[in-house]
Every structure is written in structure tokens, then in C-alpha cells.
Design an enzyme around this catalytic site. Structure first.
Site, PDB file in Angstrom:
ATOM      1  N   CYS A   1     -28.115 -27.252  22.936  1.00 23.76           N
ATOM      2  CA  CYS A   1     -28.050 -25.787  23.047  1.00 23.76           C
ATOM      3  C   CYS A   1     -28.050 -25.160  21.643  1.00 23.76           C
ATOM      4  O   CYS A   1     -27.383 -25.655  20.736  1.00 23.76           O
ATOM      5  CB  CYS A   1     -26.793 -25.372  23.807  1.00 23.76           C
ATOM      6  SG  CYS A   1     -26.721 -23.595  24.084  1.00 23.76           S
TER       7      CYS A   1
ATOM      8  N   CYS B   1     -20.967 -22.046  20.146  1.00 19.59           N
ATOM      9  CA  CYS B   1     -19.649 -21.900  20.792  1.00 19.59           C
ATOM     10  C   CYS B   1     -18.733 -23.058  20.344  1.00 19.59           C
ATOM     11  O   CYS B   1     -19.032 -24.230  20.620  1.00 19.59           O
ATOM     12  CB  CYS B   1     -19.800 -21.894  22.302  1.00 19.59           C
ATOM     13  SG  CYS B   1     -21.121 -20.788  22.857  1.00 19.59           S
TER      14      CYS B   1
ATOM     15  N   CYS C   1     -17.689 -26.049  22.610  1.00 19.89           N
ATOM     16  CA  CYS C   1     -18.635 -26.660  23.555  1.00 19.89           C
ATOM     17  C   CYS C   1     -19.337 -27.907  23.039  1.00 19.89           C
ATOM     18  O   CYS C   1     -20.028 -27.881  22.014  1.00 19.89           O
ATOM     19  CB  CYS C   1     -19.671 -25.620  23.975  1.00 19.89           C
ATOM     20  SG  CYS C   1     -20.750 -26.261  25.273  1.00 19.89           S
TER      21      CYS C   1
ATOM     22  N   CYS D   1     -22.123 -25.283  42.031  1.00 24.05           N
ATOM     23  CA  CYS D   1     -22.366 -24.495  40.812  1.00 24.05           C
ATOM     24  C   CYS D   1     -23.219 -25.301  39.841  1.00 24.05           C
ATOM     25  O   CYS D   1     -22.833 -26.410  39.461  1.00 24.05           O
ATOM     26  CB  CYS D   1     -21.051 -24.179  40.116  1.00 24.05           C
ATOM     27  SG  CYS D   1     -19.859 -23.387  41.180  1.00 24.05           S
TER      28      CYS D   1
ATOM     29  N   CYS E   1     -23.950 -21.046  43.044  1.00 24.41           N
ATOM     30  CA  CYS E   1     -23.574 -20.357  41.804  1.00 24.41           C
ATOM     31  C   CYS E   1     -24.393 -20.995  40.695  1.00 24.41           C
ATOM     32  O   CYS E   1     -24.614 -22.213  40.718  1.00 24.41           O
ATOM     33  CB  CYS E   1     -22.079 -20.565  41.544  1.00 24.41           C
ATOM     34  SG  CYS E   1     -21.531 -19.825  39.987  1.00 24.41           S
TER      35      CYS E   1
ATOM     36  N   CYS F   1     -18.869 -14.217  38.732  1.00 25.24           N
ATOM     37  CA  CYS F   1     -17.832 -15.205  38.413  1.00 25.24           C
ATOM     38  C   CYS F   1     -17.633 -15.102  36.908  1.00 25.24           C
ATOM     39  O   CYS F   1     -18.540 -15.434  36.138  1.00 25.24           O
ATOM     40  CB  CYS F   1     -18.309 -16.604  38.814  1.00 25.24           C
ATOM     41  SG  CYS F   1     -17.217 -17.926  38.248  1.00 25.24           S
TER      42      CYS F   1
ATOM     43  N   ARG G   1      -9.598 -19.032  39.659  1.00 25.80           N
ATOM     44  CA  ARG G   1      -9.890 -20.474  39.702  1.00 25.80           C
ATOM     45  C   ARG G   1      -9.181 -21.234  38.589  1.00 25.80           C
ATOM     46  O   ARG G   1      -9.352 -20.918  37.405  1.00 25.80           O
ATOM     47  CB  ARG G   1     -11.403 -20.732  39.618  1.00 25.80           C
ATOM     48  CG  ARG G   1     -11.741 -22.235  39.710  1.00 25.80           C
ATOM     49  CD  ARG G   1     -13.221 -22.526  39.849  1.00 25.80           C
ATOM     50  NE  ARG G   1     -13.760 -21.784  40.959  1.00 25.80           N
ATOM     51  CZ  ARG G   1     -14.768 -20.935  40.861  1.00 25.80           C
ATOM     52  NH1 ARG G   1     -15.369 -20.757  39.715  1.00 25.80           N
ATOM     53  NH2 ARG G   1     -15.195 -20.276  41.912  1.00 25.80           N
TER      54      ARG G   1
END
Ligand code: SAM
Ligand code: DTB
Ligand code: SF4
Length: 329
Positions: free
Chosen positions: A64, A68, A71, A108, A139, A199, A271
Site C-alpha cells: 500500500c 499509516c 499498518c 467484510c 461490507c 462502518c 464493535r
């Protein structure tokens, strides 16, 4: 007299004007008072013994472009992850079938993208249609979306879009520099306007302050409409990422965060998300008491481990929690 009394009845307790001082005051309550208040709100809105279970699949892994700091999928960090291109639809459907057999009601699908390409969306729509045909809710979390992409997902029948604010606006730039808080809010507004359920939550344990946690929840609760699903993640520390090696957050602060989210967003599914593998059964039980009523279920999150399915099944039985019933939110 109001022309639509039903609407007033449903939303009379929902507020979108929370002040930071009010949110901080909730966090500061004695623990027992906070949990009692959260459980009271929870019982007024939900069956207290029912939880919703979602399973995750990483449909495109690693490489990616974003930075972040939490991550393992960022190409910038050496996290010992094997990147994988976007999966074939058939592979995804096989995983969804297994998740359904294990008892998940929502599937998801997550992709390590800053934003998808239009041709990626076509394949993701096929995945959504295939998963829906199995009788599961869908999702996806794909990064930032354009209007056209959002509409294509809506037309494909997508139920939920996950896009987290992650932390307060103030702390955001300490963790991510390759996109802004406003970018996140813009995608969330597109998803909401297209009529897809939202979400949206965040991560705690990233070295943020108590005020950052309060501001994150304030931001979520003051969105024009509360997200239907609010994932609260405990940072999963992955070696090679910049946030690896931080002091762990006090578990009681995590439970308080769940409780305050429940009070601010009474009708949302809160959640208990990443980080359960590192939590004791007793801590998870307190999270449910604080108003969490949804979890990620299945032995993997996206790239990191989640508790074993059998262990979770035993935990649900020990707590008398049922995972069937209403799939509302
Ligand atoms: N790339 C897309 C994006 O960032 O929106 C979708 C996938 S991204 C992995 C989805 C979410 O996973 C992030 O927003 C973050 O909240 C969560 N996440 C990622 N790594 C995590 C970690 N180590 N611990 C806890 N949550 C994490
Ligand atoms: C969310 O809030 N948490 C999930 C889901 N939405 C996509 C992701 C957690 C990822 C944890 C780190 C990993 O497994 O890569
Ligand atoms: Fe990429 Fe999403 Fe990970 Fe950020 S959180 S590095 S955007 S996969």
C-alpha cells in the site's frame, strides 16, 4: 405539532451536538457508574445478550502506498508480509461460504489501497453480489472513493462501507501523513449520501492522549448521522511498523472507550474489533457489559491473528451470548 411523530420517537435520544467537556466527563466517571450508564443505554436499545458477528478477508494484501503508522500493509515498512494481488472472485466466495458455515452473518472484504481503480471496483462488485447471494450481509473497505465508484458499489447491493477516522483530527497527522482527516470525512459523506450503511470507528493504544480518544468519539457522534457500525480497535502492534513497541494501553481505558461510544451512539453497533487475541476472556466480557455488541470472528483479521473460532464459541456459551437473531445494524 410535528407531522412525523414516528421519526421523533425513533431519534429523540440521538444527539449530534456533544461537547468535548461532556465526553471527557463521561470518561472521568467512576468505572462502575460509567458501566452502569452504558449498560442502561445498551438495554434500552438492544437485546443485551445478542451480538452480531462479522468475518474479515483481505482481498488485496500489502504494497500500500500510504504511510499509516500502525499498518503492516504499508509498502514503506518492513513487516514481513507477503503482498497479494486482488483475489479472484471464486476464492473470495469460498472464504465467505466457510465464514457463513462458522456462523458469521456479515462478510467484510478489505483491500490495501489508498483508493481503488475503476476496474478494481467491477471485480469487487462481483464479490459483493456473490456474497449477498449466499445470504450474508456485505461490507468492504477499499480506501477513498469517487462518487462514481460509490454509486457502483451501491448499485451492486453493498450493505456497509468501512472507513475509519482512526483517531482525533489533532493526532491524525502524527500517525498518517499521506492523506488528511478531511479526505476521510469526504469519503464518509459520499458513502452516507449514496445510502450505504456506514462502518466507522478508530484505533486506541497508538500513543494518543485521553483527550484524543474523547475527540475521536465526539467526532463520530457528531457526524450528521451516527455510523451504523462503530469498530473500536486496540492497536495490534506489528514488528516493523513505526508504532511497534509502544506501551500497551490500560485495558480499563479501552473498556471505558467502548462504554463512552455506547452512550454517545445508543443505536449503533459498537464493535469490539482488532486486539481481541491479546485480551483476556474477562476483559472481553467487560467490553460486552460496556455495550459492545459486535465482533470480528474467524481466525484472522486482515493480516494478523484473531482468537480461534472454537475459543470464541466457548466464550459465547460461557457468557450466554447468542450470535443469531436480528441483523439490524
Ligand atoms: N486501505 C483501506 C483504508 O485504510 O481505509 C482499507 C483497509 S485498512 C487495513 C482498514 C482499517 O484497519 C484501518 O483504517 C485501521 O483502522 C485498521 N487497522 C489497520 N492496521 C491495524 C492495526 N495494526 N491495529 C488495529 N487496527 C488496524
Ligand atoms: C476495522 O475497524 N478493523 C478491521 C476492519 N475494520 C477492516 C481491520 C483490523 C486490521 C488489524 C490488522 C491486520 O490484521 O492487518
Ligand atoms: Fe494502506 Fe489502509 Fe494500511 Fe493505510 S490502513 S497503509 S491505507 S492498507
Amino acid at each position: 405539532m410535528n407531522a412525523n411523530p414516528k421519526q421523533i420517537t425513533i431519534h429523540s435520544s440521538l444527539r449530534h451536538d456533544w461537547q468535548l467537556s461532556e465526553v471527557e466527563a463521561l470518561f472521568a466517571l467512576p468505572f462502575n457508574d460509567l458501566l452502569f450508564k452504558a449498560q442502561t443505554v445498551h438495554r434500552a436499545n438492544f437485546d443485551p445478550n445478542q451480538i452480531q458477528v462479522s468475518s474479515l478477508l483481505s482481498i488485496k494484501t500489502g504494497s500500500c502506498s500510504e504511510d499509516c503508522g500502525y499498518c503492516p500493509q504499508s509498502a514503506r515498512y518492513d513487516s514481513d508480509l507477503t503482498p497479494e494481488a486482488l483475489m479472484p472472485v471464486a476464492t473470495v466466495l469460498k472464504a465467505a461460504q466457510q465464514a457463513k458455515a462458522d456462523g458469521a452473518s456479515r462478510f467484510c472484504m478489505g483491500a490495501a489501497w489508498r483508493s481503488p481503480k475503476d476496474r478494481d471496483i467491477e471485480r469487487v462488485v462481483e464479490m459483493v453480489q456473490g456474497v449477498k447471494a449466499l445470504g450474508m450481509e456485505t461490507c468492504v473497505t477499499l480506501g477513498m472513493l469517487t462518487d462514481t465508484q460509490t454509486q457502483a458499489l451501491k448499485d451492486g447491493g453493498l450493505d456497509y462501507y468501512n472507513h475509519n477516522l482512526d483517531t482525533s483530527e489533532d493526532y491524525y497527522s502524527e500517525v498518517i501523513t499521506t492523506r488528511t482527516y478531511q479526505d476521510r470525512l469526504d469519503t464518509l459523506a459520499r458513502v452516507r449520501d449514496a445510502g450505504i450503511n456506514v462502518c466507522c470507528g478508530g484505533i486506541v493504544g497508538m500513543g494518543e492522549s485521553a483527550q484524543d480518544r474523547a475527540k475521536l468519539l465526539q467526532e463520530l457522534a457528531n457526524l450528521p448521522k451516527h455510523p451504523e457500525s462503530v469498530p473500536i480497535n486496540m492497536l495490534v502492534q506489528v514488528e516493523g511498523t513505526p508504532l511497534f513497541g509502544l506501551d500497551a494501553l490500560d485495558p480499563l481505558v479501552f473498556i471505558r472507550t467502548i462504554a463512552v461510544a455506547r452512550i454517545l451512539m445508543p443505536e449503533s453497533r459498537v464493535r469490539l474489533s482488532a486486539g481481541r487475541k491479546e485480551m483476556s476472556d474477562e476483559m472481553q466480557a467487560l467490553c460486552f457489559l460496556a455495550g459492545a455488541n459486535s465482533i470480528f470472528y474467524g481466525e484472522k483479521l486482515l493480516t494478523t491473528d484473531n482468537p480461534m473460532t472454537n475459543h470464541d464459541k466457548q466464550l459465547f456459551a460461557r457468557l450466554g451470548l447468542n450470535t443469531g437473531g436480528s441483523s439490524y445494524n
